[in-house]
Design an enzyme around this catalytic site. Sequence first.
Site, PDB file in Angstrom:
ATOM      1  N   SER A   1      29.956 -19.630 -33.003  1.00 39.81           N
ATOM      2  CA  SER A   1      29.991 -21.066 -33.289  1.00 39.81           C
ATOM      3  C   SER A   1      31.262 -21.685 -32.723  1.00 39.81           C
ATOM      4  CB  SER A   1      29.963 -21.229 -34.809  1.00 39.81           C
ATOM      5  OG  SER A   1      30.406 -22.503 -35.175  1.00 39.81           O
TER       6      SER A   1
ATOM      7  N   THR B   1      33.026 -23.400 -34.285  1.00 37.62           N
ATOM      8  CA  THR B   1      33.986 -23.411 -35.389  1.00 37.62           C
ATOM      9  C   THR B   1      35.194 -22.525 -35.063  1.00 37.62           C
ATOM     10  OG1 THR B   1      34.144 -23.287 -37.792  1.00 37.62           O
ATOM     11  CG2 THR B   1      32.995 -21.502 -36.756  1.00 37.62           C
TER      12      THR B   1
ATOM     13  N   TYR C   1      33.459 -18.498 -43.690  1.00 38.13           N
ATOM     14  CA  TYR C   1      32.391 -18.441 -42.680  1.00 38.13           C
ATOM     15  C   TYR C   1      33.006 -18.353 -41.276  1.00 38.13           C
ATOM     16  CZ  TYR C   1      29.090 -20.347 -39.308  1.00 38.13           C
ATOM     17  OH  TYR C   1      28.329 -20.545 -38.187  1.00 38.13           O
TER      18      TYR C   1
ATOM     19  N   LYS D   1      32.963 -15.326 -38.157  1.00 35.86           N
ATOM     20  CA  LYS D   1      32.578 -15.488 -36.741  1.00 35.86           C
ATOM     21  C   LYS D   1      33.695 -14.975 -35.836  1.00 35.86           C
ATOM     22  CE  LYS D   1      28.478 -17.045 -37.299  1.00 35.86           C
ATOM     23  NZ  LYS D   1      27.349 -16.161 -37.007  1.00 35.86           N
TER      24      LYS D   1
END
Length: 341
Positions: free
Chosen positions: A126, A128, A151, A155
């Site tokens: 992601s 992110t 989260y 990743k």
Amino acid sequence: MNKTILVTGGLGYIGSHTVVELQENAYDVIVIDDLSNSSKEVAERITAITKKPVKLYISDIKHQHTLEAMFEHESIDGVIHFAAHKAVGESVQEPFKYYANNIGGMTTLLKVMHQHNVNTIVFSSSCTVYGDTNRSPINETHPVAEAISPYGTTKIICEQILKDLCKHSGFRGIVLRYFNPVGAHPSAQIGELPLGVPNNLVPYITQTAAGIREKLTVFGNDYNTPDGTNIRDYIHVVDLAKAHVKAMNYALTMNQSYDVFNLGTGNGRSVLEVIKAFEKASGTDLPYIIGDRRVGDVEQIWADASKAENKLKWHCQYGLDDMMKTAWKWQLVLGSGSKSS
Ligand code: UDP
């Protein structure tokens, strides 16, 4: 002979669209899914689109024995790994669930792949990982930041684990960093199935228009952007799915062992622009109010996706209007009775 790809989380939102694209591009597909955020019916719906059956294992990928039995029994050429939890807010409340599932699940998968000499993997990451940056468009050379949530941590760590294994243990890995996937298959057979109150903008919009939610709250209009609302790079889920097929084609033949690609359209859109596009596509007026900023929101981010375009020979085909049209069409299939909290 067709190559066989294992898709973990293949009945989920992006996974199911990817299974369709793989089947339509001469791959045989095996899905493993624990149904934690999907249902068995999705497999039938995939078949309704592709006219091909989905070979399905229902299991958590953390069950090493099940994975081992599956790898013994099947002849797998490569893996596309989606199976992971994805709710940022929940990850703050329940970090261990995220570490166990996202990191633990992936390491179990990689271990079993290694035992069975399956070394090609495409991993779903992601944007992110770039954290709170104001440099857009952003390309893959931008440093990975400190994570904003558990989260995000999962990743970053999974990317790092894969990079290690590509360097030292003979894996060939591709990391795909998604921007904001939205929309649904044009057939309206498959789409996103949000659990409870959606956190993401587009399912919240479609549920509001369907009368499931009273109104949308726009999280802040005092950002330093042209209309004051956050900017994101929304990408149609079918374009994203097609990129996975290209990435797998590439991974199976690439000379290098590890590569990273951004997947976005390269266009930044504000929250208000998305609302307008939705109103136009659906012919409805969306009730919304301006609220406070949401904690942790990045002001603006969009992709430089030129690396994927050049190296994977991939281009987005769908624009914002198609994203909104297909999202709305899918919501109409789901109906207005899916309020779960
Ligand atoms: N957003 C909003 N109201 C909502 C949900 C989201 O205004 O109910 C905004 C959010 O602040 C962000 C954008 O929509 O600017 C996209 O949010 P989403 O959660 O879909 O994606 P992410 O923030 O993870 O990029």
